[in-house]
Design an enzyme around this catalytic site. Structure first.
Site, PDB file in Angstrom:
ATOM      1  N   ASP A  90      -4.659  -8.990   0.151  1.00 26.18           N
ATOM      2  CA  ASP A  90      -3.627  -9.962  -0.199  1.00 26.18           C
ATOM      3  C   ASP A  90      -3.691 -11.062   0.860  1.00 26.18           C
ATOM      4  O   ASP A  90      -4.404 -10.941   1.850  1.00 26.18           O
ATOM      5  CB  ASP A  90      -2.251  -9.314  -0.322  1.00 26.18           C
ATOM      6  CG  ASP A  90      -1.767  -8.738   0.982  1.00 26.18           C
ATOM      7  OD1 ASP A  90      -2.404  -8.990   2.013  1.00 26.18           O
ATOM      8  OD2 ASP A  90      -0.766  -8.017   0.975  1.00 26.18           O
ATOM      9  N   ASP A 269      -0.896  -2.957  -7.569  1.00 25.35           N
ATOM     10  CA  ASP A 269      -0.908  -2.249  -6.294  1.00 25.35           C
ATOM     11  C   ASP A 269       0.524  -2.084  -5.848  1.00 25.35           C
ATOM     12  O   ASP A 269       1.397  -2.880  -6.220  1.00 25.35           O
ATOM     13  CB  ASP A 269      -1.679  -3.047  -5.228  1.00 25.35           C
ATOM     14  CG  ASP A 269      -0.843  -4.196  -4.684  1.00 25.35           C
ATOM     15  OD1 ASP A 269      -0.190  -4.007  -3.641  1.00 25.35           O
ATOM     16  OD2 ASP A 269      -0.828  -5.278  -5.305  1.00 25.35           O
ATOM     17  N   CYS A 307       0.158  18.610 -13.561  1.00 21.27           N
ATOM     18  CA  CYS A 307      -0.638  17.784 -12.645  1.00 21.27           C
ATOM     19  C   CYS A 307      -1.841  18.577 -12.132  1.00 21.27           C
ATOM     20  O   CYS A 307      -1.738  19.774 -11.875  1.00 21.27           O
ATOM     21  CB  CYS A 307       0.236  17.317 -11.491  1.00 21.27           C
ATOM     22  SG  CYS A 307      -0.658  16.327 -10.269  1.00 21.27           S
ATOM     23  N   CYS A 309      -3.523  17.848  -9.286  1.00 22.63           N
ATOM     24  CA  CYS A 309      -3.815  17.547  -7.875  1.00 22.63           C
ATOM     25  C   CYS A 309      -3.824  18.837  -7.047  1.00 22.63           C
ATOM     26  O   CYS A 309      -3.399  19.895  -7.501  1.00 22.63           O
ATOM     27  CB  CYS A 309      -2.806  16.535  -7.309  1.00 22.63           C
ATOM     28  SG  CYS A 309      -1.292  17.283  -6.693  1.00 22.63           S
ATOM     29  N   CYS A 312      -0.333  20.562  -6.682  1.00 24.55           N
ATOM     30  CA  CYS A 312       0.205  21.258  -7.852  1.00 24.55           C
ATOM     31  C   CYS A 312      -0.655  22.441  -8.280  1.00 24.55           C
ATOM     32  O   CYS A 312      -0.156  23.406  -8.852  1.00 24.55           O
ATOM     33  CB  CYS A 312       0.388  20.277  -9.004  1.00 24.55           C
ATOM     34  SG  CYS A 312       1.555  18.969  -8.572  1.00 24.55           S
ATOM     35  N   HIS A 338      -0.318  13.993  -4.231  1.00 22.19           N
ATOM     36  CA  HIS A 338       0.281  14.172  -5.552  1.00 22.19           C
ATOM     37  C   HIS A 338       0.760  12.836  -6.140  1.00 22.19           C
ATOM     38  O   HIS A 338       0.436  12.509  -7.282  1.00 22.19           O
ATOM     39  CB  HIS A 338       1.451  15.156  -5.490  1.00 22.19           C
ATOM     40  CG  HIS A 338       2.270  15.130  -6.746  1.00 22.19           C
ATOM     41  ND1 HIS A 338       1.858  15.750  -7.910  1.00 22.19           N
ATOM     42  CD2 HIS A 338       3.430  14.489  -7.040  1.00 22.19           C
ATOM     43  CE1 HIS A 338       2.745  15.501  -8.860  1.00 22.19           C
ATOM     44  NE2 HIS A 338       3.710  14.743  -8.365  1.00 22.19           N
TER      45      HIS A 338
HETATM   46 ZN   LIG Z   1       0.267  17.071  -8.322  1.00 22.15          ZN
END
Ligand SMILES: [Zn+2]
Length: 372
Positions: A90, A269, A307, A309, A312, A338
Site C-alpha cells: 500500500d 486485504d 474447517c 485447518c 480444527c 484458523h
Molecule cells: Zn480451523
C-alpha cells in the site's frame, strides 16, 4: 500492462487471474496482511499451506525499518521474506494520515518516526521510489485520506489524491525506465479511488482514475460495509472492467468479502482476521466466538468442525481456551491459522460459487447462518 484474464462475469462480479512477476493470483482472492513483511504469528510456509496466494505489505512501516534500500539489496520483498509469491504494497498514506502529528501540504505529508523521532516528508514521488525499492509486484498510488467525513474535506482530499496520482504516474514511469535499464522485473501501479461515503465524489474519483494509464485500481477509505454495495456499484461501473480492482483494508467481516466480490472487486486485504485471532476471536460458520469465554473450558469439540485447518483438525476449544488463558504464543498461532484459513477458504468458495452459478444461494446460506 499487468496481465489480468477474466474467466467469467456475473453482473459486476468476475472470476479471473492476475499474472505478476512473482506468480499468479486466482481471483477473487483474499490477500494476507503482511504489514512489516510478515503475517503476524504465521510463517509463510503456513500461509502457503492454508491457501494464501498473495500478501500486502505496508510501505510506511518498511520505509522506517528495515528501510526500502535494504529490501532492494536483498532482492525485493518476495525474496527477502522468502514468500516467493505475489506481493502488494500500500502507499503508506493510510498509516501516515492516521498519525497524530502529521502535517499535510501539497508537497506531501510531514511526519515523525515513531521509532526515533526522525522527521520525514512522504511525497507521492518518495512513496513510488520506496515501493519500487521494496519491489512488490503491485503498488498503490499515494493518496490522501480525509480526516473527517465532512463533504468539503472529503472533496479536498479527493482532489489532492488526483493531483498526487499524476505525480505518482510520472515517477512510476521514471522508475519503470530505470528498472528496464537495470534488468529488474516490472512492477505495476494501481490508482486509488477515494471519495468517502459520497457517491458523487466516488463517481468523480473513479472517472478520474479510469482515464489514467494505470494497471489497476485500489478502492480506499472504506471502513464499513454499510452502503458499500451502492458505493462499489457506482465505482466499478465506471472503472474499466479489463483491469483488476483491490478493495483496501476490508475483509474483517465475512460479509465484506461477499459484497466486495459481488460488486466487482478482485482482491481484498485486511489485518482484521489475524488481529481478531490474537485477541481470541475466532470465525465459525455460526458466527464469531471468543475462545477465552469460560464456557469453552470444558468444550472438547473443534472450533469449527467444517474447517480443515490445523487447529480444527487436531485441537479442541478447551485446549485453545487453556492456551489463551495461560497466554501461550501457540494459542495465537493456532487461532491466526484458523482465521486466515477461514477467510481464504470463504473467498475460494465465493470464486467456486461464481463459476458454478451458485453465488446467490451460497451467499444467502453463509450470511444467514453467520449473522443469525
Ligand atoms: Zn480451523
Amino acid at each position: 500492462m499487468l496481465k489480468f484474464e477474466i474467466e467469467k462475469t456475473s453482473g459486476l462480479a468476475r472470476v479471473g487471474e492476475i499474472t505478476t512477476p512473482n506468480g499468479k493470483i486466482k481471483t477473487p482472492a483474499f490477500v494476507g496482511a503482511a504489514t512489516r513483511g510478515t503475517v503476524k504469528a504465521l510463517t509463510f510456509s503456513e500461509m502457503r499451506a492454508l491457501g494464501s496466494q498473495a500478501i500486502l505489505a505496508n510501505t510506511y512501516h518498511l520505509f522506517l525499518t528495515p528501510g526500502s534500500k535494504l529490501i532492494e539489496e536483498a532482492g525485493g520483498l518476495a525474496k527477502f521474506s522468502a514468500w516467493n509469491a505475489p506481493t502488494f504494497t500500500d502507499s503508506g498514506g493510510f498509516q501516515i494520515f492516521s498519525l497524530p502529528d502529521v502535517k499535510i501540504t501539497e508537497a506531501g505529508a510531514k511526519f515523525k518516526s515513531y521509532l526515533n523521532g526522525d522527521k520525514f516528508l512522504m511525497t507521492p514521488e518518495l512513496s513510488m521510489q520506496t515501493q519500487w525499492e521494496i519491489g512488490a509486484d503491485i503498488h498503490m498510488a499515494f493518496d490522501q485520506l480525509a480526516k473527517s467525513e465532512n463533504r468539503a474535506d472529503m472533496e479536498r482530499a479527493m482532489n489532492r489524491t488526483h493531483r498526487w496520482l499524476d505525480r505518482c504516474l510520472l515517477e512510476h514511469e521514471n522508475q519503470k525506465l530505470l528498472a528496464k535499464k537495470n534488468k529488474k522485473p516490472e512492477q505495476f501501479l494501481y490508482a486509488v479511488v477515494q471519495g468517502g461515503t459520497f457517491l458523487n465524489l466516488r463517481a468523480t474519483s473513479a472517472r478520474y482514475a479510469a482515464e489514467k494509464p494505470v494497471d489497476g485500481f485500489g478502492i480506499g477509505g472504506v471502513f464499513t460495509a454499510d452502503g458499500m454495495d451502492e458505493m462499489l456499484k457506482v465505482v466499478n461501473q465506471i472503472l474499466p472492467s479489463e483491469k483488476p480492482r483491490h478493495l483496501l483494508g476490508m475483509g474483517q467481516e465475512p460479509r465484506d468479502l461477499f459484497i466486495g466480490a459481488e460488486f466487482g472487486c478482485d482482491t481484498f486485504d485486511c489485518v482484521g482476521p489475524t488481529r481478531l485471532a490474537r485477541n481470541g476471536a475466532l470465525y465459525t460458520l455460526d458466527g464469531r466466538i471468543n475462545i477465552k469465554n469460560s464456557k469453552y473450558k470444558t468444550d472438547f469439540s473443534p472450533v469449527d468442525s467444517s474447517c480443515d485447518c490445523e487447529l480444527c483438525k487436531n485441537y479442541s476449544k478447551s485446549y485453545l481456551n487453556h492456551l489463551f488463558r495461560t497466554n501461550e504464543i501457540t494459542g495465537k498461532v493456532l487461532a491466526s491459522l484458523h482465521n486466515e484459513r477461514f477467510v481464504v477458504r470463504t473467498v475460494d468458495k465465493i470464486r467456486a460459487a461464481l463459476l458454478s452459478g451458485d453465488f446467490e444461494s451460497y451467499k444467502t446460506d453463509f450470511l444467514s447462518r453467520y449473522y443469525a
